[in-house]
Design an enzyme around this catalytic site. Structure first.
Site, mmCIF file in Angstrom:
data_model
loop_
_atom_site.group_PDB
_atom_site.id
_atom_site.type_symbol
_atom_site.label_atom_id
_atom_site.label_comp_id
_atom_site.label_asym_id
_atom_site.label_seq_id
_atom_site.Cartn_x
_atom_site.Cartn_y
_atom_site.Cartn_z
ATOM 1 N N GLU A 12 -5.217 2.036 2.704
ATOM 2 C CA GLU A 12 -5.114 0.859 3.575
ATOM 3 C C GLU A 12 -5.311 1.257 5.027
ATOM 4 O O GLU A 12 -6.025 0.614 5.783
ATOM 5 C CB GLU A 12 -3.754 0.173 3.405
ATOM 6 C CG GLU A 12 -3.693 -1.231 3.982
ATOM 7 C CD GLU A 12 -3.076 -1.346 5.378
ATOM 8 O OE1 GLU A 12 -2.885 -2.470 5.832
ATOM 9 O OE2 GLU A 12 -2.799 -0.309 6.015
ATOM 10 N N GLU A 13 -4.671 2.359 5.390
ATOM 11 C CA GLU A 13 -4.654 2.757 6.791
ATOM 12 C C GLU A 13 -6.029 3.182 7.306
ATOM 13 O O GLU A 13 -6.231 3.302 8.496
ATOM 14 C CB GLU A 13 -3.649 3.895 7.013
ATOM 15 C CG GLU A 13 -2.206 3.532 6.666
ATOM 16 C CD GLU A 13 -1.556 2.603 7.675
ATOM 17 O OE1 GLU A 13 -2.234 2.156 8.618
ATOM 18 O OE2 GLU A 13 -0.366 2.316 7.516
ATOM 19 N N HIS A 64 3.325 3.246 13.575
ATOM 20 C CA HIS A 64 2.350 4.346 13.548
ATOM 21 C C HIS A 64 2.800 5.576 14.351
ATOM 22 O O HIS A 64 1.987 6.333 14.853
ATOM 23 C CB HIS A 64 0.966 3.869 14.025
ATOM 24 C CG HIS A 64 0.269 3.055 12.990
ATOM 25 N ND1 HIS A 64 -1.019 2.639 13.110
ATOM 26 C CD2 HIS A 64 0.690 2.611 11.785
ATOM 27 C CE1 HIS A 64 -1.357 1.938 12.034
ATOM 28 N NE2 HIS A 64 -0.331 1.913 11.231
ATOM 29 N N ASP A 83 5.906 0.929 7.791
ATOM 30 C CA ASP A 83 4.470 0.699 7.552
ATOM 31 C C ASP A 83 3.951 1.755 6.589
ATOM 32 O O ASP A 83 3.570 2.821 7.019
ATOM 33 C CB ASP A 83 3.714 0.765 8.868
ATOM 34 C CG ASP A 83 2.221 0.546 8.655
ATOM 35 O OD1 ASP A 83 1.829 0.175 7.534
ATOM 36 O OD2 ASP A 83 1.457 0.778 9.589
ATOM 37 N N ASP A 100 3.721 -5.885 3.572
ATOM 38 C CA ASP A 100 3.660 -4.748 4.470
ATOM 39 C C ASP A 100 4.692 -4.966 5.565
ATOM 40 O O ASP A 100 4.926 -6.099 5.937
ATOM 41 C CB ASP A 100 2.311 -4.817 5.210
ATOM 42 C CG ASP A 100 1.408 -3.695 4.823
ATOM 43 O OD1 ASP A 100 1.901 -2.740 4.248
ATOM 44 O OD2 ASP A 100 0.218 -3.802 5.128
ATOM 45 N N HIS A 108 0.818 -1.217 0.000
ATOM 46 C CA HIS A 108 0.000 0.000 0.000
ATOM 47 C C HIS A 108 0.848 1.262 0.000
ATOM 48 O O HIS A 108 1.971 1.274 0.489
ATOM 49 C CB HIS A 108 -1.049 0.008 1.113
ATOM 50 C CG HIS A 108 -0.534 0.178 2.512
ATOM 51 N ND1 HIS A 108 -0.204 1.396 3.038
ATOM 52 C CD2 HIS A 108 -0.329 -0.720 3.491
ATOM 53 C CE1 HIS A 108 0.176 1.243 4.294
ATOM 54 N NE2 HIS A 108 0.123 -0.032 4.599
HETATM 55 C C1 LIG Z 1 1.534 -6.709 7.886
HETATM 56 C C2 LIG Z 1 1.312 -5.470 8.647
HETATM 57 O O1 LIG Z 1 1.661 -5.351 9.795
HETATM 58 N N1 LIG Z 1 0.738 -4.500 7.986
HETATM 59 C C3 LIG Z 1 0.314 -3.287 8.584
HETATM 60 C C4 LIG Z 1 0.217 -2.161 7.582
HETATM 61 O O2 LIG Z 1 -0.562 -1.148 8.076
HETATM 62 C C5 LIG Z 1 -1.813 -1.511 8.582
HETATM 63 C C6 LIG Z 1 -2.575 -0.318 8.988
HETATM 64 O O3 LIG Z 1 -1.943 0.321 10.012
HETATM 65 C C7 LIG Z 1 -1.648 -2.408 9.738
HETATM 66 O O4 LIG Z 1 -2.916 -2.731 10.275
HETATM 67 C C8 LIG Z 1 -0.982 -3.619 9.244
HETATM 68 O O5 LIG Z 1 -0.765 -4.456 10.327
#
Ligand SMILES: CC(=O)N[C@H]1CO[C@H](CO)[C@@H](O)[C@@H]1O
Ligand SMILES: *[C@@H]1O[C@H](CO)[C@@H](O)[C@H](O)[C@H]1NC(C)=O
Ligand SMILES: *[C@@H]1O[C@H](CO)[C@@H](O)[C@H](O)[C@H]1NC(C)=O
Ligand SMILES: *[C@@H]1O[C@H](CO)[C@@H](O)[C@H](O)[C@H]1NC(C)=O
Ligand SMILES: *[C@@H]1O[C@H](CO)[C@@H](O)[C@H](O)[C@H]1NC(C)=O
Ligand SMILES: *[C@@H]1O[C@H](CO)[C@@H](O)[C@H](O)[C@H]1NC(C)=O
Ligand SMILES: *[C@@H]1O[C@H](CO)[C@@H](O)[C@H](O)[C@H]1NC(C)=O
Ligand SMILES: *[C@@H]1O[C@H](CO)[C@@H](O)[C@H](O)[C@H]1NC(C)=O
Ligand SMILES: *[C@@H]1O[C@H](CO)[C@@H](O)[C@H](O)[C@H]1NC(C)=O
Length: 494
Positions: free
Chosen positions: A302-303, A430, A270, A331, A258
């Site tokens: 995605e977020e 985050h 992230d 990710d 993403h």
């Molecule tokens: C695999 C992983 O940890 N992906 C993260 C990418 O961002 C999203 C949104 O914050 C997370 O929920 C995911 O865990």
């Protein structure tokens, strides 16, 4: 054809971020080894620095949906891919979204920190605060004697779209949602709307601590006057979809990450680390031919609830869905206190499987970690918490790997991977510290080469996957759906 006004600047920036060398031998069929060896940590690191600059060059220092930093990210990826017009086709899918604008909230006469919640309408209301029982997911949780009030509801258990819809039905004129985790004021939070816009009321988000305090005050009988004034913004944001011109377009290996970050930081692990790995592999793939078409997607939103990937899957008809033999999602590829984690596609660890083919994808990654990288690995629940979720739900085989987010490394994982037990995989998850200095580059190269391995393997052949069988796929997906919606990861996301 999509063209952004900033694309010219992005092309100039692209040269800096990733000088694209002259193309080599187009006649060699890609292989795991060839593609893995073409991915270097220097190229990944240069792109991480570049992505970080795209965030830091903006007033908000992030790449959140609707920001300049996110648009610059989309333009940057586009500019690089457009340097290979005879190798890739590129398309941009506009995803209409609503994000919170500004919010001014006054409680007991005091201005307070609050954020407008995306997909709720803007407006100005004032009234007394009324408590909602439990988590507000059932109509019976909402008070029947509080018409004209502003309802106070905790996040959690069901999508906030449901809570606010029920609140309006019970007579609420506005809603304050408070966080259920101790990390901020729900900045950038969005409700998943399950009804039309008119079925909602202005909604703002506040922190867990403040929300709990207010809930106690209201249930203690205190009258709490609130004024709430919010704006909402409709925006179009883009998924980037790129596909090789070569290769069988009816048998597609779909590789994705993403492009957006959260509001609180530049989002380099992230999930910049995933999108950069994809970009580098897309560049290096241009030296080779493929048997099966390779599709790369960089999802938006995605977020704020996997909105880009969800929009994409929702707009695919069954014929197009069937062409995707496997979706791989990446990710969090460079967590400082990493563990090498594979999604548990065969359900052996968490009893939650994906569509047929997901088990085989897991085994392919295990083969890479065991026999090629020669490192340990663990499994993580296939809970739909990232962009592969909507694909799983549509019955498309999926797989992926990650290095860990806010979870704590266990003693067992410490023995497998070193680092520090009892500490988060990524302490900057985050946060504003999620930048290029805080990546684990040793982990990242192992992960990026895992992406190269899986991309090349399936670009050559899908023989290791079970034959496509929509009937089986559908029944399996239907069986899993309930459980996936109940998983802790999913519940945390809503
Ligand atoms: C695999 C992983 O940890 N992906 C993260 C990418 O961002 C999203 C949104 O914050 C997370 O929920 C995911 O865990
Ligand atoms: C492709 O191959 C050439 C020749 O081997 C090499 O110089 C180049 O770095 C490779 N990668 C790209 C993206 O062109
Ligand atoms: C190109 O690839 C083919 C097939 O793998 C190989 O036989 C040939 O030597 C390569 N040519 C160059 C210049 O690398
Ligand atoms: C609604 O009824 C409940 C329970 O009887 C009471 O505690 C509460 O104060 C009432 N709320 C309003 C706004 O009148
Ligand atoms: C919030 O207050 C600021 C400063 O008074 C004002 O500029 C802004 O328009 C207000 N926003 C809303 C949604 O009321
Ligand atoms: C499915 O979607 C594709 C791409 O938009 C389109 O070309 C095709 O005609 C559609 N097929 C059916 C059966 O609707
Ligand atoms: C796995 O889940 C299925 C249904 O989802 C259940 O019937 C089965 O007992 C579970 N197995 C284990 C080992 O928990
Ligand atoms: C894998 O884990 C074992 C402990 O279970 C450890 O002894 C070994 O060193 C680890 N291997 C690598 C490559 O880290
Ligand atoms: C597809 O799967 C269904 C359900 O598992 C099975 O009954 C059917 O025979 C399969 N069809 C083919 C062509 O393999």
């Amino acid at each position: 054809m999509w063209k952004s006004i900033t694309v010219v600047a992005a092309l100039a920036a692209a040269v800096e971020g990733a000088a694209v060398e002259s193309r080599g031998n187009y006649t060699a069929l890609v292989s795991s080894e060839l593609l893995r060896n073409s991915v270097t940590i220097e190229a990944l690191a240069a792109k991480a620095k570049h992505l970080e600059r795209l965030a830091y060059d903006t007033p908000t220092n992030n790449r959140v949906i609707g920001s300049e930093g996110h648009q610059a990210t989309v333009d940057w990826i586009t500019g690089i891919i457009e340097q290979f017009p005879d190798y890739y086709t590129i398309s941009h899918q506009g995803v209409p979204l609503n994000i919170g604008g500004s919010a001014n909230v006054t409680i007991l006469g005091e201005p307070t920190t609050a954020y407008a919640v995306g997909f709720a309408p803007g407006g100005s209301v004032s009234g007394k605060l009324a408590a909602v029982k439990n988590l507000g997911c059932d109509a019976s949780d909402h008070p029947t004697n509080a018409t004209g009030s502003i309802f106070l509801i905790s996040r959690g258990s069901c999508v906030s779209g449901q809570k606010v819809l029920l609140a309006k039905k019970a007579g609420a004129i506005g809603v304050l949602i408070y966080n259920n985790v101790d990390e901020g004021n729900l900045d950038g939070y969005s409700l998943q709307r399950i009804g039309a816009e008119g079925e909602y009321v202005p909604t703002a988000g506040i922190s867990l601590g403040y929300g709990k305090g207010l809930a106690a005050a209201v249930s203690g009988g205190l009258a709490v006057p609130v004024t709430l004034s919010t704006t909402s913004r409709d925006i179009i944001t883009y998924n980037i979809n790129v596909q090789t011109i070569a290769g069988d377009p009816d048998n597609v290996i779909h590789v994705s990450g993403h492009s957006d970050s959260v509001g609180s930081g530049p989002g380099i692990n992230d999930n910049g680390s995933g999108s950069i790995s994809l970009l580098e592999i897309a560049i290096q793939l241009t030296n080779f031919t493929v048997n099966n078409a390779v599709r790369f997607s960089w999802w938006t939103g995605e977020e704020i609830g996997l909105l880009g990937a969800d929009y994409y899957v929702t707009h695919l008809n069954q014929t197009e869905k069937d062409k995707i033999r496997l979706l791989l999602d990446f990710d969090m590829m460079a967590s400082p206190n990493y563990a090498f984690q594979i999604y548990d596609g065969d359900g052996s660890a968490f009893n939650l499987t994906g569509a047929p083919g997901s088990a085989e994808a897991e085994h392919e990654f295990a083969h890479y970690f065991n026999d090629i990288a020669k490192v340990n690995h663990t499994e993580i629940e296939f809970d739909g918490r990232s962009d592969y979720g909507p694909f799983l739900e549509a019955g498309i085989a999926a797989g992926g790997i990650a290095c860990g987010a806010e979870g704590l490394k266990t003693q067992e994982e410490f023995e497998l991977f070193g680092g520090a037990s009892g500490l988060a995989y990524d302490v900057n998850y985050h946060e504003d510290g999620d930048n290029a200095n805080n990546l684990n580059y040793d982990a990242w190269i192992v992960m990026a080469q895992a992406i190269a391995h899986s991309t090349a393997t399936y670009a050559v052949s899908f023989d290791s996957l079970p034959p496509r069988n929509s009937t089986a796929i559908k029944s399996r997906a239907a069986k899993n759906l309930f459980k996936y919606k109940q998983s802790p990861g999913y519940l945390k996301m809503i």
